[in-house]
Design a protein around this motif. Structure first.
Motif, PDB file in Angstrom:
ATOM      1  N   ILE A  14       8.529   8.105  -5.589  1.00  0.00           N
ATOM      2  CA  ILE A  14       9.829   7.463  -5.740  1.00  0.00           C
ATOM      3  C   ILE A  14       9.991   6.998  -7.192  1.00  0.00           C
ATOM      4  O   ILE A  14       9.144   6.308  -7.732  1.00  0.00           O
ATOM      5  N   ALA A  15      11.097   7.447  -7.813  1.00  0.00           N
ATOM      6  CA  ALA A  15      11.361   7.129  -9.207  1.00  0.00           C
ATOM      7  C   ALA A  15      12.468   6.075  -9.363  1.00  0.00           C
ATOM      8  O   ALA A  15      12.595   5.453 -10.412  1.00  0.00           O
TER       9      ALA A  15
ATOM     10  N   ASP B 165       0.826  -1.214   0.000  1.00  0.00           N
ATOM     11  CA  ASP B 165       0.000   0.000   0.000  1.00  0.00           C
ATOM     12  C   ASP B 165       0.859   1.261   0.000  1.00  0.00           C
ATOM     13  O   ASP B 165       0.551   2.226  -0.703  1.00  0.00           O
ATOM     14  N   ALA B 166       1.938   1.250   0.772  1.00  0.00           N
ATOM     15  CA  ALA B 166       2.833   2.413   0.803  1.00  0.00           C
ATOM     16  C   ALA B 166       3.494   2.616  -0.562  1.00  0.00           C
ATOM     17  O   ALA B 166       3.602   3.744  -1.042  1.00  0.00           O
ATOM     18  N   TRP B 167       3.918   1.524  -1.169  1.00  0.00           N
ATOM     19  CA  TRP B 167       4.548   1.625  -2.486  1.00  0.00           C
ATOM     20  C   TRP B 167       3.565   2.145  -3.527  1.00  0.00           C
ATOM     21  O   TRP B 167       3.903   3.007  -4.334  1.00  0.00           O
ATOM     22  N   GLN B 168       2.359   1.636  -3.510  1.00  0.00           N
ATOM     23  CA  GLN B 168       1.372   2.103  -4.481  1.00  0.00           C
ATOM     24  C   GLN B 168       1.076   3.592  -4.290  1.00  0.00           C
ATOM     25  O   GLN B 168       0.852   4.305  -5.260  1.00  0.00           O
ATOM     26  N   ALA B 169       1.096   4.056  -3.059  1.00  0.00           N
ATOM     27  CA  ALA B 169       0.814   5.468  -2.778  1.00  0.00           C
ATOM     28  C   ALA B 169       1.948   6.390  -3.230  1.00  0.00           C
ATOM     29  O   ALA B 169       1.706   7.566  -3.504  1.00  0.00           O
ATOM     30  N   HIS B 170       3.159   5.879  -3.306  1.00  0.00           N
ATOM     31  CA  HIS B 170       4.315   6.745  -3.572  1.00  0.00           C
ATOM     32  C   HIS B 170       5.101   6.383  -4.828  1.00  0.00           C
ATOM     33  O   HIS B 170       6.126   7.020  -5.106  1.00  0.00           O
ATOM     34  N   LEU B 171       4.663   5.416  -5.603  1.00  0.00           N
ATOM     35  CA  LEU B 171       5.398   4.963  -6.779  1.00  0.00           C
ATOM     36  C   LEU B 171       5.202   5.927  -7.949  1.00  0.00           C
ATOM     37  O   LEU B 171       4.075   6.224  -8.340  1.00  0.00           O
ATOM     38  N   ALA B 172       6.311   6.425  -8.489  1.00  0.00           N
ATOM     39  CA  ALA B 172       6.255   7.300  -9.658  1.00  0.00           C
ATOM     40  C   ALA B 172       6.013   6.455 -10.906  1.00  0.00           C
ATOM     41  O   ALA B 172       6.389   5.280 -10.951  1.00  0.00           O
TER      42      ALA B 172
END
Length: 112
Positions: A104-105, A18-25
């Motif tokens: 995050i890119a 969930d954190a990754w989906q929220a911040h993934l570029a």
């Protein structure tokens, strides 16, 4: 580690997909020794299969801003999962701010 980007980085270690989906570029790329280079949906699929980290300590933290809307984090990580030996790595993450939101890119881990 007062910059809010460090809170995002810690969340990516501890809070799962969930954190990754929220911040993934868009077009994010990640490089891990055991799994290789991952992009976009591969990242989420890989993380969904991995056991979660229960703790992470970041040391030797460095943050640079090479452009107004770009930030690069570098640090040593010591993390652990339930029932596993501690994991140590040197890490970098690159964040890009779009529409006021940091995403995050790029993320890389080199086990040490």
């Amino acid at each position: 580690m007062q910059d809010p980007l460090w809170n995002i980085e810690r969340s990516l270690w501890l809070d799962g997909v969930d954190a990754w989906q929220a911040h993934l570029a868009p077009s994010c790329i990640m490089a891990f020794g055991p799994t290789g280079v991952l992009q976009d949906a591969q990242i989420i699929d890989s993380l969904a299969q991995a056991p979660r980290w229960v703790d992470v300590t970041m040391s030797d933290t460095t943050l640079i801003r090479p452009a107004t809307d770009v930030a690069v984090l570098a640090y040593g990580a010591r993390a652990r999962r339930h029932g596993a030996e501690p994991y140590q790595a040197l890490c970098t993450s690159t964040y890009v701010r779009r529409d006021g939101k940091w995403t995050i890119a790029q993320h890389q881990q080199t086990p040490v």
